[in-house]
Design an enzyme around this catalytic site. Structure first.
Site, PDB file in Angstrom:
ATOM      1  N   GLY A  10       0.845  -1.200   0.000  1.00  0.00           N
ATOM      2  CA  GLY A  10       0.000   0.000   0.000  1.00  0.00           C
ATOM      3  C   GLY A  10       0.876   1.243   0.000  1.00  0.00           C
ATOM      4  O   GLY A  10       1.811   1.331   0.797  1.00  0.00           O
ATOM      5  N   ALA A  11       0.599   2.168  -0.916  1.00  0.00           N
ATOM      6  CA  ALA A  11       1.393   3.398  -0.973  1.00  0.00           C
ATOM      7  C   ALA A  11       0.477   4.614  -0.965  1.00  0.00           C
ATOM      8  O   ALA A  11       0.538   5.488  -1.831  1.00  0.00           O
ATOM      9  CB  ALA A  11       2.290   3.390  -2.203  1.00  0.00           C
ATOM     10  N   SER A  36       2.104  -1.535  -4.572  1.00  0.00           N
ATOM     11  CA  SER A  36       0.985  -0.596  -4.551  1.00  0.00           C
ATOM     12  C   SER A  36      -0.082  -1.027  -5.550  1.00  0.00           C
ATOM     13  O   SER A  36       0.134  -1.929  -6.354  1.00  0.00           O
ATOM     14  CB  SER A  36       1.520   0.792  -4.910  1.00  0.00           C
ATOM     15  OG  SER A  36       0.494   1.735  -4.844  1.00  0.00           O
ATOM     16  N   ALA A  80      -1.775  -6.350  -4.602  1.00  0.00           N
ATOM     17  CA  ALA A  80      -1.732  -7.693  -3.995  1.00  0.00           C
ATOM     18  C   ALA A  80      -3.075  -8.382  -4.136  1.00  0.00           C
ATOM     19  O   ALA A  80      -4.111  -7.774  -3.856  1.00  0.00           O
ATOM     20  CB  ALA A  80      -1.380  -7.575  -2.521  1.00  0.00           C
ATOM     21  N   CYS A 162     -14.860   7.750   9.997  1.00  0.00           N
ATOM     22  CA  CYS A 162     -14.232   8.941   9.436  1.00  0.00           C
ATOM     23  C   CYS A 162     -15.343   9.979   9.269  1.00  0.00           C
ATOM     24  O   CYS A 162     -16.148   9.871   8.353  1.00  0.00           O
ATOM     25  CB  CYS A 162     -13.658   8.511   8.085  1.00  0.00           C
ATOM     26  SG  CYS A 162     -12.676   9.725   7.291  1.00  0.00           S
ATOM     27  N   CYS A 356      -6.424  17.606  13.370  1.00  0.00           N
ATOM     28  CA  CYS A 356      -7.194  17.707  12.133  1.00  0.00           C
ATOM     29  C   CYS A 356      -7.478  19.148  11.772  1.00  0.00           C
ATOM     30  O   CYS A 356      -7.747  19.978  12.649  1.00  0.00           O
ATOM     31  CB  CYS A 356      -8.514  16.965  12.284  1.00  0.00           C
ATOM     32  SG  CYS A 356      -8.585  15.602  11.132  1.00  0.00           S
ATOM     33  N   LYS A 391      -4.980  24.549   5.653  1.00  0.00           N
ATOM     34  CA  LYS A 391      -5.217  23.280   4.949  1.00  0.00           C
ATOM     35  C   LYS A 391      -4.621  23.325   3.537  1.00  0.00           C
ATOM     36  O   LYS A 391      -4.072  22.327   3.066  1.00  0.00           O
ATOM     37  CB  LYS A 391      -6.718  22.992   4.899  1.00  0.00           C
ATOM     38  CG  LYS A 391      -7.052  21.657   4.287  1.00  0.00           C
ATOM     39  CD  LYS A 391      -7.601  20.685   5.296  1.00  0.00           C
ATOM     40  CE  LYS A 391      -7.707  19.301   4.744  1.00  0.00           C
ATOM     41  NZ  LYS A 391      -8.475  18.407   5.585  1.00  0.00           N
TER      42      LYS A 391
END
Ligand code: FAD
Length: 426
Positions: A10-11, A36, A80, A162, A356, A391
């Site tokens: 995972g990238a 990835s 994968a 989230c 955040c 941000k």
């Protein structure tokens, strides 16, 4: 002598940082290689902007192969199909295989739209901003919407973890609709599994409840909390509002012309259901050193890590895994891998803090929770136009950092800067 191989699966936000920081930590003692899904790094926090055309996809993506090559890190974008931890091997989608001595899993979430009838952009009726593909689809739906405005529903379903991006997207839509002078034709409702506005899966941080409620009132966004989405249909969201005792307090049939609902997450298919590696939802089990108890040469970081929920709520909500926490997991793993190569026991731990910046387009809310779960040493929140500017700066800095292949941690510094800024009454 062949060198040990450290594979990173995972990238995304966590995996790309891990590749750079681990390479920096182990130097020539080990080969570092990344598996990835595709060649592009995507900066997920910019997706709400992509969904209203404030950013183009190209501006939030980085082509990883040249960056990895420059850093001496191996790379395949084949993805994968399955991890085989008892064989120390990753089976790739293209039929190939990557063997490893140490594995770092950073696969992020699989989006569980299929758990609710009609949810999600692929075959369902609601939009998403979780992936840049979805954000682009939402931008197309938004273009159609502005031609024929109507009610908007934004929020996060039961089991979601989230919540910040849902608040961001609701406020960003409000900002954009006001700029287009059509906000007066758009009733907006925020629908969330959280027990109260600003809970964020963290039982609130500082006064996120007051700040976000006030922001929603100012923007005329109504809300329904403790919401369990029963189903989404064409232009209609069916929602049960759940009481403290678990009974249905009210049922709502909410018409919409545009809806974006964040789904629950689970672990990706390549790791799900592997005895000892994952929990029943497919998240990777990890001890305080980010190490799997059954397969001690496997580490994990980011959204794919199993973290128990905060406590009981009428509707299930998960704990968010945000950048600060992810970066500290990366640093702990890089140091632990170096210790292992030096023949020492791994002792480093991630700092489970949250920071955040929730952008609203014309302002925003920032918070810092140290530690993430209350009671806390730092529980701070603030609002203002500076959050939007911060941000934008954060995005530019982070994408630049990935382009340069830089490993230096960033969030700790941002937290200190923000706390410093608070003292200066920003
Ligand atoms: P991801 O960034 O999702 O990366 C996972 C990577 O693994 C992906 O590249 C994926 O393609 C790859 N992968 C998956 N399966 C395989 C496979 N089988 N083989 C190979 N690769 C695979 N946090 C903040 O701190 N600040 C924010 O402003 C913020 N905004 C957010 C906005 C949105 C819309 C969302 C959804 C989350 C946001 N977050 C934010 C939370 C969190 O920081 C991000 O979700 C972050 O991207 C998580 O990083 P990750 O590395 O765990 O997962």
């Amino acid at each position: 002598m062949t060198k040990p191989i450290i594979a990173i699966l995972g990238a995304g936000l966590g995996g790309a940082l891990a590749a750079f920081e681990i390479k920096e930590a182990v130097g020539s003692m080990a080969e570092v290689t990344v598996v990835s899904q595709g060649d592009a790094f995507q900066f997920v926090p910019s997706n709400p902007w992509v969904a209203v055309h404030w950013r183009a996809r190209e501006a939030v993506e980085v082509n990883l192969p040249p960056v990895m090559a420059k850093k001496g890190i191996g790379f395949t974008g084949a993805g994968a199909r399955r991890v085989h931890p008892s064989e120390n091997r990753i089976e790739l989608n293209d039929g190939g295989s990557v063997s490893y001595d140490y594995l770092v899993i950073a696969t992020g979430p699989e989006l569980a739209f299929d758990e609710i009838e009609g949810l999600g952009p692929n075959g369902g009726y609601t939009q998403s901003i979780c992936h840049v593909d979805h954000a682009e689809q939402t931008a197309i739906a938004f273009d159609a919407f502005v031609q024929n405005p109507g009610p908007i529903i934004v929020g996060a379903v039961q089991g979601a973890s989230c919540f910040g991006p849902a608040y961001e997207f609701a406020m960003i839509l409000d900002t954009e609709l006001r700029r287009r002078k059509i906000r007066d034709r758009v009733p907006m409702t925020f629908v969330t599994a959280e027990p109260y506005i600003g809970h964020l899966g963290l039982d609130g941080v500082g006064d996120t409840k007051g700040l976000l409620e006030s922001e929603m009132r100012n923007r005329h966004i109504k809300w329904i909390t403790n919401a369990k989405v029963v189903k989404a249909g064409p232009g209609m969201l069916d929602v049960d509002e759940i009481a403290e005792d678990g009974s249905v307090k009210a049922h709502h049939e909410l018409p919409f012309a545009l809806s974006m609902m964040l789904p629950a997450f689970r672990g990706v298919e390549a790791v799900r259901g592997i005895e000892g590696l994952t929990n029943p939802r497919g998240f990777i089990l990890a001890d305080k050193h980010q190490r799997n108890p059954t397969f001690p040469n496997v580490f994990s970081l980011g959204v794919c890590v199993a973290i128990p929920p905060m406590g009981k709520t009428p509707v299930p909500v998960g704990v968010p895994k945000t950048g600060f926490m992810i970066e500290s997991m990366v640093t702990a793993i890089a140091r632990n891998l170096r210790d292992l190569l030096d023949g020492k026991d791994p002792i480093h731990e991630g700092a489970w803090n949250a920071i955040c910046l929730a952008d609203f387009g014309d302002g925003g809310v920032a918070f810092i929770a140290q530690p993430q779960i209350p009671p806390r040493n730092v529980s701070w929140s603030a609002e203002g136009r500076w959050v939007h500017l911060a941000k934008v700066g954060f995005e530019k800095y982070f994408i630049g950092k990935i382009k340069r292949g830089e490993s230096a941690p960033f969030y700790e510094k941002m937290a200190l800067d923000l706390i410093g800024a608070k003292k200066l009454k920003v």
